[in-house]
Enzyme design. Structure first.
Site, PDB file in Angstrom:
ATOM      1  N   ASP A 190      -8.066 -33.522   9.236  1.00 54.02           N
ATOM      2  CA  ASP A 190      -7.803 -32.405   8.313  1.00 54.02           C
ATOM      3  C   ASP A 190      -9.120 -31.973   7.686  1.00 54.02           C
ATOM      4  OD1 ASP A 190      -5.329 -31.038   6.833  1.00 54.02           O
ATOM      5  OD2 ASP A 190      -6.916 -31.370   5.353  1.00 54.02           O
ATOM      6  N   ILE A 191      -9.339 -30.656   7.634  1.00 57.95           N
ATOM      7  CA  ILE A 191     -10.567 -30.133   7.012  1.00 57.95           C
ATOM      8  C   ILE A 191     -10.422 -30.202   5.496  1.00 57.95           C
ATOM      9  CG2 ILE A 191     -12.097 -28.133   6.804  1.00 57.95           C
ATOM     10  CD1 ILE A 191     -11.045 -27.202   9.533  1.00 57.95           C
ATOM     11  N   ASN A 198     -11.002 -20.370   2.413  1.00 59.03           N
ATOM     12  CA  ASN A 198     -10.283 -19.099   2.544  1.00 59.03           C
ATOM     13  C   ASN A 198     -10.312 -18.292   1.261  1.00 59.03           C
ATOM     14  OD1 ASN A 198      -9.465 -19.192   5.248  1.00 59.03           O
ATOM     15  ND2 ASN A 198      -7.699 -20.476   4.771  1.00 59.03           N
ATOM     16  N   ASP A 207     -11.269 -18.766   9.752  1.00 59.60           N
ATOM     17  CA  ASP A 207     -11.111 -18.757  11.207  1.00 59.60           C
ATOM     18  C   ASP A 207     -12.395 -19.211  11.902  1.00 59.60           C
ATOM     19  OD1 ASP A 207      -8.567 -17.822  10.827  1.00 59.60           O
ATOM     20  OD2 ASP A 207      -8.994 -15.761  11.451  1.00 59.60           O
ATOM     21  N   GLU A 238      -5.130 -26.217   9.164  1.00 57.03           N
ATOM     22  CA  GLU A 238      -6.431 -26.866   9.314  1.00 57.03           C
ATOM     23  C   GLU A 238      -6.303 -28.297   9.818  1.00 57.03           C
ATOM     24  OE1 GLU A 238      -5.330 -27.495   4.915  1.00 57.03           O
ATOM     25  OE2 GLU A 238      -4.902 -26.087   6.532  1.00 57.03           O
TER      26      GLU A 238
END
Length: 319
Positions: A190-191, A198, A207, A238
């Site tokens: 997971d980021i 965002n 993106d 993500e």
């Protein structure tokens, strides 16, 4: 055998060849332009070579009809398909009732290749044995099929595999792994603070981060593992997954942590700035009695949650 017998054999062969050629001439005269208007390629082939090619066959093979006459279909078949075409021709020459349907890549004079559907069947002609070869160019059809399949198994944005394909592939390895065969591990990734990316820089920036992470993951798998067909998939948003067939718990943890360190060094260039991101990961390895990939994924997800709760930018193992 006497010399007279040999001469008789030569005479019979010559008469058969003449009869075959005359039948061809009669056929062309009777059918007129119809053979050239056929939407598929047509070759009329003796054991020695091609005696007639319609306009579409000439177009497929990029060769004029006069040049094709006397050549052999094997002159154009790719090396990989030559044996299959040879066997199809032999079978149809030997058996008047046989029909063979195969696919063959042909190499043309300009060096390009096209994939052909080739159907061979015997013609009931007097004289030498004759086979008709029907050819249909299926190159574009095959490309469309491959493209459609890619759409069903890949994530549209990043080009990584999608969740459905990853879980399907995992299920193929699971039975062997759960019964003590080749190990199987997963790493959920997971980021960290992706929502902040965002909110601060916009969804285009988000993106760009997802695409950059995917490119890095593909390079990482190609250069850092010797596993049996590992893959990288986007699970949603993500969150991503490494499927690691052949990796035990220690290997999975080491690979996930090595990837985490590479992500730390990743710079994502945007029009007005450069972004740095980190990831957290949780690993899980198949255990005896695991009957569903979901069981492994839940353990990996729990380990991922623990990694985030303990400060992010780290890897936790469920094993």
């Amino acid at each position: 055998m006497s010399d007279l017998d040999l001469f008789a054999d030569d005479t019979e062969a010559a008469e058969a060849a003449t009869l075959t050629q005359q039948t061809l001439v009669d056929t062309q005269q009777n059918l007129g332009k119809m053979l050239d208007l056929m939407p598929i390629g047509l070759l009329i082939h003796t054991e020695q070579g091609i005696v007639f090619a319609n306009r579409q066959a000439c177009s497929f093979l990029q060769t004029g009809s006069d040049m094709l006459r006397g050549q052999h279909l094997l002159d154009y078949a790719s090396a990989a398909d030559a044996e299959a075409i040879s066997q199809a021709l032999k079978l149809t020459f030997a058996d008047p009732d046989a029909t063979c349907d195969t696919e063959c890549a042909v190499t043309r004079p300009d060096g390009t290749s096209r994939l052909m559907k080739v159907i061979t069947s015997s013609l009931p002609w007097p004289g030498n044995p004759v086979v008709q070869v029907l050819m249909q160019d299926i190159t574009d059809q095959k490309k469309a099929e491959v493209s459609l399949r890619q759409m069903t198994i890949t994530d549209e944005l990043t080009g990584s595999y999608n969740r459905r394909h990853a879980t399907y592939e995992a299920s193929l390895y699971l039975e062997a792994a759960s019964s003590g065969g080749m190990p199987l591990s997963v790493a959920m990734i997971d980021i960290d603070h992706f929502k902040r990316v965002n909110d601060t820089h916009g969804h285009d920036a988000g993106d760009a981060v997802l695409k950059a992470l995917t490119r890095l993951a593909h390079e990482f798998l190609a250069t850092n593992t010797k596993l049996d067909s590992p893959l990288f998939a986007r699970f949603g948003g993500e969150e991503f997954l490494f499927l690691l067939p052949g990796a035990g718990s220690h290997t999975a943890f080491a690979l996930a942590d090595a990837f985490r360190q590479q992500v730390e060094r990743l710079a994502v260039d945007l029009p007005t700035t450069t972004l740095k991101v980190t990831i957290s990961a949780g690993t899980a390895t198949c255990r005896s009695g695991d009957t569903s990939i979901d069981t492994m994924l839940k353990r990996a997800d729990t380990a991922l949650y623990e990694a985030k709760a303990s400060g992010r930018n780290r890897v936790h193992s469920s094993d």
